[in-house]
Design an enzyme around this catalytic site. Structure first.
Site, PDB file in Angstrom:
ATOM      1  N   LYS A   1       1.740  -2.930   3.768  1.00 17.64           N
ATOM      2  CA  LYS A   1       2.677  -2.415   4.769  1.00 17.64           C
ATOM      3  C   LYS A   1       3.346  -1.069   4.029  1.00 17.64           C
ATOM      4  O   LYS A   1       3.810  -1.280   3.156  1.00 17.64           O
ATOM      5  CB  LYS A   1       3.654  -3.616   5.200  1.00 17.64           C
ATOM      6  CG  LYS A   1       4.591  -3.050   6.395  1.00 17.64           C
ATOM      7  CD  LYS A   1       5.378  -4.499   6.730  1.00 17.64           C
ATOM      8  CE  LYS A   1       6.330  -3.869   7.913  1.00 17.64           C
ATOM      9  NZ  LYS A   1       6.975  -5.318   8.430  1.00 17.64           N
TER      10      LYS A   1
ATOM     11  N   ARG B   1      -4.538 -10.986  15.466  1.00 13.61           N
ATOM     12  CA  ARG B   1      -3.322 -11.270  16.486  1.00 13.61           C
ATOM     13  C   ARG B   1      -4.147 -11.751  17.855  1.00 13.61           C
ATOM     14  O   ARG B   1      -4.887 -11.495  18.224  1.00 13.61           O
ATOM     15  CB  ARG B   1      -2.427  -9.833  16.568  1.00 13.61           C
ATOM     16  CG  ARG B   1      -1.970  -9.281  15.106  1.00 13.61           C
ATOM     17  CD  ARG B   1      -2.045  -7.913  14.905  1.00 13.61           C
ATOM     18  NE  ARG B   1      -1.857  -7.443  13.606  1.00 13.61           N
ATOM     19  CZ  ARG B   1      -0.913  -7.172  13.072  1.00 13.61           C
ATOM     20  NH1 ARG B   1       0.309  -7.216  13.538  1.00 13.61           N
ATOM     21  NH2 ARG B   1      -0.868  -6.651  11.823  1.00 13.61           N
TER      22      ARG B   1
ATOM     23  N   GLY C   1      -0.577   0.773  12.170  1.00 13.37           N
ATOM     24  CA  GLY C   1      -0.087   2.095  12.110  1.00 13.37           C
ATOM     25  C   GLY C   1       0.580   2.744  10.655  1.00 13.37           C
ATOM     26  O   GLY C   1       0.858   3.747  10.187  1.00 13.37           O
TER      27      GLY C   1
ATOM     28  N   GLY D   1      -2.061  -0.671  16.848  1.00 15.26           N
ATOM     29  CA  GLY D   1      -3.067  -0.713  15.738  1.00 15.26           C
ATOM     30  C   GLY D   1      -2.204  -0.625  14.646  1.00 15.26           C
ATOM     31  O   GLY D   1      -0.965  -0.419  14.571  1.00 15.26           O
TER      32      GLY D   1
ATOM     33  N   ASP E   1       1.579  -8.542  19.429  1.00 15.33           N
ATOM     34  CA  ASP E   1       0.824  -8.204  18.450  1.00 15.33           C
ATOM     35  C   ASP E   1       1.258  -8.584  17.001  1.00 15.33           C
ATOM     36  O   ASP E   1       1.068  -8.224  16.044  1.00 15.33           O
ATOM     37  CB  ASP E   1       0.913  -6.497  18.285  1.00 15.33           C
ATOM     38  CG  ASP E   1       2.316  -6.117  18.682  1.00 15.33           C
ATOM     39  OD1 ASP E   1       2.842  -6.293  19.800  1.00 15.33           O
ATOM     40  OD2 ASP E   1       2.943  -5.485  17.722  1.00 15.33           O
ATOM     41  N   ASN E   2       2.610  -9.259  17.271  1.00 22.59           N
ATOM     42  CA  ASN E   2       3.095  -9.937  16.096  1.00 22.59           C
ATOM     43  C   ASN E   2       2.671 -11.496  16.117  1.00 22.59           C
ATOM     44  O   ASN E   2       3.780 -12.412  15.441  1.00 22.59           O
ATOM     45  CB  ASN E   2       4.837  -9.772  15.994  1.00 22.59           C
ATOM     46  CG  ASN E   2       4.993  -8.375  15.828  1.00 22.59           C
ATOM     47  OD1 ASN E   2       4.080  -7.507  14.987  1.00 22.59           O
ATOM     48  ND2 ASN E   2       6.332  -7.788  15.890  1.00 22.59           N
TER      49      ASN E   2
HETATM   50  P1  AMP Z   1       6.316  -3.441  14.267  1.00 21.54           P
HETATM   51  O1  AMP Z   1       7.311  -3.379  15.254  1.00 21.54           O
HETATM   52  O2  AMP Z   1       6.479  -3.561  12.775  1.00 21.54           O
HETATM   53  O3  AMP Z   1       5.424  -4.832  14.608  1.00 21.54           O
HETATM   54  O4  AMP Z   1       5.123  -2.260  14.478  1.00 21.54           O
HETATM   55  C1  AMP Z   1       4.735  -2.005  15.743  1.00 21.54           C
HETATM   56  C2  AMP Z   1       3.593  -0.825  15.918  1.00 21.54           C
HETATM   57  O5  AMP Z   1       4.214   0.254  15.191  1.00 21.54           O
HETATM   58  C3  AMP Z   1       2.603  -1.204  14.831  1.00 21.54           C
HETATM   59  O6  AMP Z   1       1.397  -0.724  15.313  1.00 21.54           O
HETATM   60  C4  AMP Z   1       3.053  -0.470  13.653  1.00 21.54           C
HETATM   61  O7  AMP Z   1       1.790  -0.279  12.823  1.00 21.54           O
HETATM   62  C5  AMP Z   1       3.631   0.868  14.153  1.00 21.54           C
HETATM   63  N1  AMP Z   1       4.508   1.233  13.181  1.00 21.54           N
HETATM   64  C6  AMP Z   1       5.819   0.928  12.818  1.00 21.54           C
HETATM   65  N2  AMP Z   1       6.406   1.704  12.083  1.00 21.54           N
HETATM   66  C7  AMP Z   1       5.650   2.695  11.714  1.00 21.54           C
HETATM   67  C8  AMP Z   1       5.824   3.840  10.993  1.00 21.54           C
HETATM   68  N3  AMP Z   1       7.013   4.168  10.181  1.00 21.54           N
HETATM   69  N4  AMP Z   1       4.813   4.484  10.824  1.00 21.54           N
HETATM   70  C9  AMP Z   1       3.385   4.338  11.714  1.00 21.54           C
HETATM   71  N5  AMP Z   1       3.702   3.282  12.419  1.00 21.54           N
HETATM   72  C10 AMP Z   1       4.521   2.455  12.492  1.00 21.54           C
HETATM   73 MG    MG Z   2       3.810  -5.851  13.981  1.00 21.14          MG
END
Ligand code: AMP
Ligand code: MG
Length: 482
Positions: A115, A188, A94, A92, A260-261
């Protein structure tokens, strides 16, 4: 500041996703930051929103997209996803949320998604923040890809926020930022996967109707529900196949193609550890944690096909599986056609007899695998050196820069020259101008290779010198000659 006078806040926000009901999101608070320094604003997008850039000040940007309080509600979108092949139900938004949705002058609905705007129920212990380096990397990637003709999200703004962040993969403490992403939906594949996990065909149905209404409006005319859903999936397959062909032709490796991407609108987004490859190398990987090369450059078409297959699970709860299979069966043909068209353009051609086109493409890739020349250098070299006299004889073709490293490479180069010569024979002397033009228009002079980003970041990190970043940004925004 008087918020009523801020054109960014006065845009006509349409809460389309919010209106679907709270099964799809959580309302979350936004972080408050100690600093708001605008580092990037996207004036091209302002125009797309019907705003004249000179009526929008930097303060308008920092007030709207760096100081969020008072602009609620913010929606952290719920989703799951297959990450490196494993289902993850603890995902979700995050570190971001849906800030708002706005219609562009083209009539399409766009998301403003943040972001780095703070922790949410999906942060899993993370800080909810975005590093400044991560922010500038996403700005650069989306601007570069857009200029290269890739269907991508953009960044509307990047604001430095003055916090110290600790990261395992960056020298820490490192600087913080918050970004606003401008995209055609943050829904997504994983948004649907989550609903299958909870066995909610009713919510899948509602979401799909919404997706079709907003992002596939041509299909609204299809009255029969089964046909409408089947055509939606077939079109998503086509859009996704085209997107991968765009990445492949520009030598881009997304890096983290988890479901999710993957956007339900077939748009490229979420640029983390991406990279443009330098040498042509099918095994090239972008993410240091991609130990087995699952998301390598050459795997991208297969992986996106697999991701589309995983999406069949939720969709099968509301439509016949055979319609989904029929849709996915077209992926390869769509991909191949789109990839070939783009690669031929890089070689200077709009169309060639099919067999000859295949031969030229195969020989080009063979040559690139063996010769000591970079993927982009090869094509820019071709664009720079091309001369109409190449049509007179194969010996003159690419005579100067292409060095054959060994006998194999020499043979490949000679074969390639002969095939290129044959291709040129399909056009008249007068048409050589068009070939030259196409070569210029399809092959960028500037490529966003990783060392260039690192240099830009070093200047910022060591001396707070932003000039190299703005210079590189300008180059990647207009990467073609003329
Ligand atoms: P991503 O690899 O950027 O697609 O992120 C994968 C998941 O990790 C998503 O649910 C993001 O919201 C969460 N996420 C990535 N970095 C952080 C962070 N610094 N704090 C909280 N959630 C994160
Ligand atoms: Mg992502």
């Amino acid at each position: 500041m008087d918020s009523a006078a801020n054109p960014l806040l006065d845009l006509c926000y349409e809460p389309a996703l919010e209106a679907l009901g709270d099964d799809y999101y959580d309302i979350v608070p936004a972080a408050e930051f100690p600093q708001h320094t605008l580092r990037f604003r996207n004036d091209e997008i302002l125009q797309q929103l019907g705003l004249a850039p000179d009526t929008v000040t930097d303060e308008h940007f920092t007030a709207a997209f760096g100081q969020f309080q008072g602009r609620e509600p913010f929606l952290a979108l719920r989703y799951h996803g297959y990450q490196f092949g494993e289902y993850n139900a603890f995902l979700g938004d995050g570190r971001g949320f849906l800030y708002g949705q706005v219609r562009g002058t083209d009539g399409e609905l766009y998301d403003f998604g943040t972001k780095g705007s703070g922790a949410t129920p999906y942060s899993r212990g993370g800080d909810g923040r975005l590093t400044l380096k991560g922010g500038i990397r996403e700005v650069l990637a989306s601007e570069a890809l857009h200029a290269l003709g890739v269907r991508t999200s953009r960044c509307l703004s990047l604001i430095e926020t003055g916090e110290n962040l600790w990261r395992g993969d960056e020298p820490s403490p490192t600087r913080s930022s918050v970004m606003v992403r401008f995209s055609r939906s943050h829904i997504r594949f994983g948004t649907f996967e989550r609903l299958e996990y909870y066995r909610r065909p009713d919510l899948i149905d509602r979401l799909l109707e919404h997706v079709i209404e907003v992002y596939y409006p041509d299909l609204l005319a299809v009255n029969d529900e089964r046909d409408r859903y089947g055509q939606f999936y077939a079109e998503l397959v086509q859009r996704t196949a085209r997107l991968v062909a765009q990445w492949m032709s520009v030598g881009f490796c997304h890096g983290v193609l988890n479901t999710d991407n993957m956007s339900i609108t077939g748009e490229s987004f979420d640029y983390g550890p991406y990279a443009f490859m330098d040498q042509y190398n099918p095994k090239f990987t972008a993410a240091y944690f991609d130990y087995f090369g699952r998301y390598s450059y050459a795997n991208q078409p297969l992986i996106c096909q697999w991701n589309l297959k995983m999406l069949q699970k939720p969709l099968a709860l509301i439509m016949p599986a055979e319609d989904l299979q029929a849709g996915l069966a077209q992926f390869e043909a769509h991909y191949h056609q789109a990839y070939q068209r783009r690669m031929l353009a890089k070689l200077g051609f709009e169309a060639l007899p099919l067999e000859l086109a295949e031969k030229l493409l195969n020989q080009t890739l063979m040559l690139l695998s063996h010769a000591q020349v970079g993927y982009h250098d090869f094509f820019t070299g071709l664009a720079q050196q091309f001369a109409p006299r190449w049509r007179q004889g194969s010996d003159s073709i690419f005579g100067t820069t292409m060095q054959a490293s060994d006998d194999d490479a020499r043979t490949l180069l000679d074969d390639w020259r002969r095939t290129y010569y044959l291709c040129l024979q399909h056009f008249s002397e007068a048409e050589m101008v068009a070939v030259a033009q196409r070569l210029q228009q399809a092959n960028p002079q500037t490529v966003l290779l990783r060392p260039r980003i690192e240099m830009v970041w070093e200047a910022i990190a060591l001396e707070d010198d932003w000039q190299p970043f703005y210079a590189l940004l300008k180059q990647v925004q207009s990467p073609f000659v003329g």
